[in-house]
Design a protein around this motif. Structure first.
Motif, PDB file in Angstrom:
ATOM      1  N   HIS A 116      -2.547 -16.364  -4.234  1.00  0.00           N
ATOM      2  CA  HIS A 116      -1.210 -15.809  -4.231  1.00  0.00           C
ATOM      3  C   HIS A 116      -0.807 -14.446  -3.424  1.00  0.00           C
ATOM      4  O   HIS A 116       0.033 -14.478  -2.465  1.00  0.00           O
ATOM      5  N   SER A 117      -1.812 -13.804  -3.444  1.00  0.00           N
ATOM      6  CA  SER A 117      -1.863 -12.346  -2.696  1.00  0.00           C
ATOM      7  C   SER A 117      -1.862 -12.632  -1.203  1.00  0.00           C
ATOM      8  O   SER A 117      -0.794 -11.940  -0.598  1.00  0.00           O
ATOM      9  N   ILE A 118      -2.588 -13.335  -0.840  1.00  0.00           N
ATOM     10  CA  ILE A 118      -2.668 -13.805   0.591  1.00  0.00           C
ATOM     11  C   ILE A 118      -1.635 -14.296   1.110  1.00  0.00           C
ATOM     12  O   ILE A 118      -1.211 -14.033   2.334  1.00  0.00           O
ATOM     13  N   LYS A 119      -1.062 -15.383   0.341  1.00  0.00           N
ATOM     14  CA  LYS A 119       0.273 -15.974   0.783  1.00  0.00           C
ATOM     15  C   LYS A 119       1.336 -14.964   0.986  1.00  0.00           C
ATOM     16  O   LYS A 119       2.257 -15.171   1.885  1.00  0.00           O
ATOM     17  N   THR A 120       1.481 -14.134   0.106  1.00  0.00           N
ATOM     18  CA  THR A 120       2.782 -13.194   0.067  1.00  0.00           C
ATOM     19  C   THR A 120       2.326 -12.316   1.438  1.00  0.00           C
ATOM     20  O   THR A 120       3.369 -12.129   2.168  1.00  0.00           O
ATOM     21  N   VAL A 121       1.285 -11.857   1.651  1.00  0.00           N
ATOM     22  CA  VAL A 121       1.072 -10.945   2.838  1.00  0.00           C
ATOM     23  C   VAL A 121       1.227 -12.044   4.324  1.00  0.00           C
ATOM     24  O   VAL A 121       2.079 -11.540   5.023  1.00  0.00           O
ATOM     25  N   ILE A 122       0.837 -13.125   4.090  1.00  0.00           N
ATOM     26  CA  ILE A 122       1.197 -14.060   5.212  1.00  0.00           C
ATOM     27  C   ILE A 122       2.556 -14.134   5.628  1.00  0.00           C
ATOM     28  O   ILE A 122       3.111 -14.044   6.715  1.00  0.00           O
ATOM     29  N   GLU A 123       3.228 -14.558   4.493  1.00  0.00           N
ATOM     30  CA  GLU A 123       4.739 -14.414   4.700  1.00  0.00           C
ATOM     31  C   GLU A 123       5.253 -13.145   5.302  1.00  0.00           C
ATOM     32  O   GLU A 123       6.276 -13.195   6.238  1.00  0.00           O
ATOM     33  N   GLY A 124       4.845 -12.034   4.919  1.00  0.00           N
ATOM     34  CA  GLY A 124       5.373 -10.760   5.333  1.00  0.00           C
ATOM     35  C   GLY A 124       5.179 -10.654   6.939  1.00  0.00           C
ATOM     36  O   GLY A 124       5.791 -10.104   7.751  1.00  0.00           O
TER      37      GLY A 124
ATOM     38  N   ASP B 210       7.695 -10.959  10.282  1.00  0.00           N
ATOM     39  CA  ASP B 210       7.855  -9.786  10.942  1.00  0.00           C
ATOM     40  C   ASP B 210       8.213  -8.754  10.372  1.00  0.00           C
ATOM     41  O   ASP B 210       8.403  -7.477  10.637  1.00  0.00           O
ATOM     42  N   ASP B 211       7.982  -8.683   8.971  1.00  0.00           N
ATOM     43  CA  ASP B 211       8.028  -7.442   7.936  1.00  0.00           C
ATOM     44  C   ASP B 211       6.649  -6.389   8.258  1.00  0.00           C
ATOM     45  O   ASP B 211       7.008  -5.269   8.091  1.00  0.00           O
ATOM     46  N   ILE B 212       5.700  -6.904   8.550  1.00  0.00           N
ATOM     47  CA  ILE B 212       4.394  -6.251   8.620  1.00  0.00           C
ATOM     48  C   ILE B 212       3.619  -6.858   9.726  1.00  0.00           C
ATOM     49  O   ILE B 212       3.897  -8.066  10.118  1.00  0.00           O
ATOM     50  N   SER B 213       2.727  -6.249  10.347  1.00  0.00           N
ATOM     51  CA  SER B 213       1.767  -6.727  11.303  1.00  0.00           C
ATOM     52  C   SER B 213       0.416  -6.913  10.821  1.00  0.00           C
ATOM     53  O   SER B 213      -0.105  -6.245   9.813  1.00  0.00           O
ATOM     54  N   ILE B 214      -0.270  -7.615  11.490  1.00  0.00           N
ATOM     55  CA  ILE B 214      -1.947  -7.971  11.106  1.00  0.00           C
ATOM     56  C   ILE B 214      -2.456  -6.559  10.753  1.00  0.00           C
ATOM     57  O   ILE B 214      -3.405  -6.232   9.859  1.00  0.00           O
ATOM     58  N   ASP B 215      -2.190  -5.582  11.531  1.00  0.00           N
ATOM     59  CA  ASP B 215      -3.023  -4.371  11.375  1.00  0.00           C
ATOM     60  C   ASP B 215      -2.605  -3.630  10.164  1.00  0.00           C
ATOM     61  O   ASP B 215      -3.404  -2.741   9.786  1.00  0.00           O
TER      62      ASP B 215
ATOM     63  N   ILE C   5      -2.748  -5.159   7.349  1.00  0.00           N
ATOM     64  CA  ILE C   5      -3.667  -5.622   6.220  1.00  0.00           C
ATOM     65  C   ILE C   5      -4.702  -4.839   5.991  1.00  0.00           C
ATOM     66  O   ILE C   5      -5.477  -4.770   6.791  1.00  0.00           O
ATOM     67  N   ASP C   6      -4.732  -4.597   4.709  1.00  0.00           N
ATOM     68  CA  ASP C   6      -6.158  -3.739   4.371  1.00  0.00           C
ATOM     69  C   ASP C   6      -6.262  -4.031   2.706  1.00  0.00           C
ATOM     70  O   ASP C   6      -5.349  -4.744   2.178  1.00  0.00           O
ATOM     71  N   GLU C   7      -7.296  -3.333   2.350  1.00  0.00           N
ATOM     72  CA  GLU C   7      -7.463  -3.508   0.742  1.00  0.00           C
ATOM     73  C   GLU C   7      -6.295  -3.156  -0.068  1.00  0.00           C
ATOM     74  O   GLU C   7      -5.971  -4.060  -0.963  1.00  0.00           O
ATOM     75  N   GLU C   8      -5.761  -2.192   0.208  1.00  0.00           N
ATOM     76  CA  GLU C   8      -4.460  -1.644  -0.417  1.00  0.00           C
ATOM     77  C   GLU C   8      -3.408  -2.358  -0.459  1.00  0.00           C
ATOM     78  O   GLU C   8      -2.844  -2.855  -1.568  1.00  0.00           O
ATOM     79  N   LEU C   9      -3.086  -3.162   0.689  1.00  0.00           N
ATOM     80  CA  LEU C   9      -2.031  -4.126   0.768  1.00  0.00           C
ATOM     81  C   LEU C   9      -2.188  -5.521  -0.254  1.00  0.00           C
ATOM     82  O   LEU C   9      -1.674  -5.703  -0.967  1.00  0.00           O
ATOM     83  N   LEU C  10      -3.510  -5.930  -0.036  1.00  0.00           N
ATOM     84  CA  LEU C  10      -3.817  -6.983  -0.680  1.00  0.00           C
ATOM     85  C   LEU C  10      -3.599  -6.688  -2.353  1.00  0.00           C
ATOM     86  O   LEU C  10      -3.282  -7.490  -3.013  1.00  0.00           O
ATOM     87  N   SER C  11      -4.174  -5.673  -2.652  1.00  0.00           N
ATOM     88  CA  SER C  11      -4.169  -5.125  -4.331  1.00  0.00           C
ATOM     89  C   SER C  11      -2.621  -5.132  -4.663  1.00  0.00           C
ATOM     90  O   SER C  11      -2.253  -5.389  -5.607  1.00  0.00           O
ATOM     91  N   SER C  12      -1.764  -4.572  -3.718  1.00  0.00           N
ATOM     92  CA  SER C  12      -0.479  -4.400  -4.038  1.00  0.00           C
ATOM     93  C   SER C  12       0.313  -5.764  -4.267  1.00  0.00           C
ATOM     94  O   SER C  12       1.156  -5.579  -4.931  1.00  0.00           O
TER      95      SER C  12
END
Ligand code: FPP
Ligand code: MG
Length: 290
Positions: free
Chosen positions: A165-173, A177-182, A184-191
């Motif tokens: 679920h977390s990965i999907k949220t990040v990929i949507e971001g 274009d809300d965020i870039s691949i760079d 993505i880190d532990e903290e973002l996935l945790s959040s």
């Protein structure tokens, strides 16, 4: 009907022991895998449903012990996504129990607000019956601003589902274009995890002699002390809990190192804006549901 608040179950001697333990470091967050309800039912010659009910009553008692000890946050594994594979009858029983107890929780609103209890149900709620989703959402919205004591109920939960679920949220971001691949880190996935608001547990206790994690909080347990005890969950008592906290205190003293916590480093404004958007979407969805 048994409430979420156990009353007067602690004796004077137990209170004394709690106060002794409280002289040492107290965990901020403790997690439980409440296992062994059906074996308890078999052992005591009662129906499985009765075993689960006894499990709930134990949970209420255990929350009282934790409150008395000053443990601010408790997380319990109440229903795994794997549990949907149990017999239709048992799944119905557990859904019925949850329905009854979340209804009861809403009736105990005044008490919850007075004690400042925040209830969060973590898991894939979309797999649950609609009416139960509504009850759960109401309970969460009602208590979301309370912060004296936090109860996370893992219901329709597995850790792997949480991580997906977390990965999907990040990929949507990233796709939006809300965020870039760079970013993505532990903290973002945790959040983006269901448990994003919680510090990692200091202690995990699993009852009933099973020595497995069963897909519970895999991401969050990396620095957690884990205790396995043979006692069946409905027979868990305050001495088991105090024993675990005491061992935890010894290990804190000997390692002088508190559990591995999420870092609080500065986040970029872009990531902050994305996380705010994710939170707003969550909130809007719940308001619609409730
Ligand atoms: C594990 O025992 C327990 C469960 C799968 C259910 C736990 C639920 C509760 C304690 C009630 C909580 C309810 C709410 C609404 C929070 P088991 O069934 O695996 O028993 P076994 O290991 O002996 O077979
Ligand atoms: Mg079990």
């Amino acid at each position: 009907m048994m409430s979420w608040f156990a009353e007067e179950s602690i004796t004077t001697f137990q209170k004394f022991c709690i106060n002794v333990i409280k002289c040492g470091p107290i965990p901020k967050h403790i997690a439980f895998i409440m296992d062994g309800n059906r074996r308890y039912a078999t052992k005591t010659n009662v129906q499985k449903a009765e075993g689960h009910l006894k499990g709930f009553e134990k949970l209420a008692e255990c929350l009282e012990w934790c409150r008395e000890l000053g443990i601010r946050e408790v997380t319990v594994y109440a229903f795994s996504i794997e549990n949907f594979k149990r017999s239709k009858e048992e799944v119905e029983t557990l859904m019925g129990l949850a329905r009854e107890k979340f209804q009861k929780l809403l009736e105990e609103k005044d008490r919850l607000m007075k004690e400042g209890v925040c209830i969060r149900v973590i898991g894939n709620l979309s797999l649950l019956p609609e009416d139960l989703q509504e009850l759960i959402t109401k309970a969460m919205l009602l208590t979301k601003d309370n912060n004296r004591s936090i109860l996370n109920v893992a219901f329709s939960y597995t850790s792997r589902d949480e991580i997906i679920h977390s990965i999907k949220t990040v990929i949507e971001g990233v796709t939006n274009d809300d965020i870039s691949i760079d970013d993505i880190d532990e903290e973002l996935l945790s959040s983006c995890l269901y448990m994003h608001k919680s510090p990692n547990p200091d202690i995990l206790i699993r009852t009933s002699g099973e020595v497995r994690l069963s897909d519970f909080l895999l991401w969050q347990l990396s620095g957690t002390e884990i205790y396995f005890t043979d006692v069946l969950w409905p027979e868990f008592c305050i001495w088991h809990l105090l024993g675990c906290v005491f061992k935890y205190q010894r290990s804190v003293f000997s390692s002088k190192q508190l559990s591995h916590q999420k870092s609080n480093s500065e986040r970029s404004p872009i990531v902050d804006a994305f996380l705010q958007k994710v939170e707003n979407t969550r909130l809007t969805r719940s308001i619609i549901k409730a």
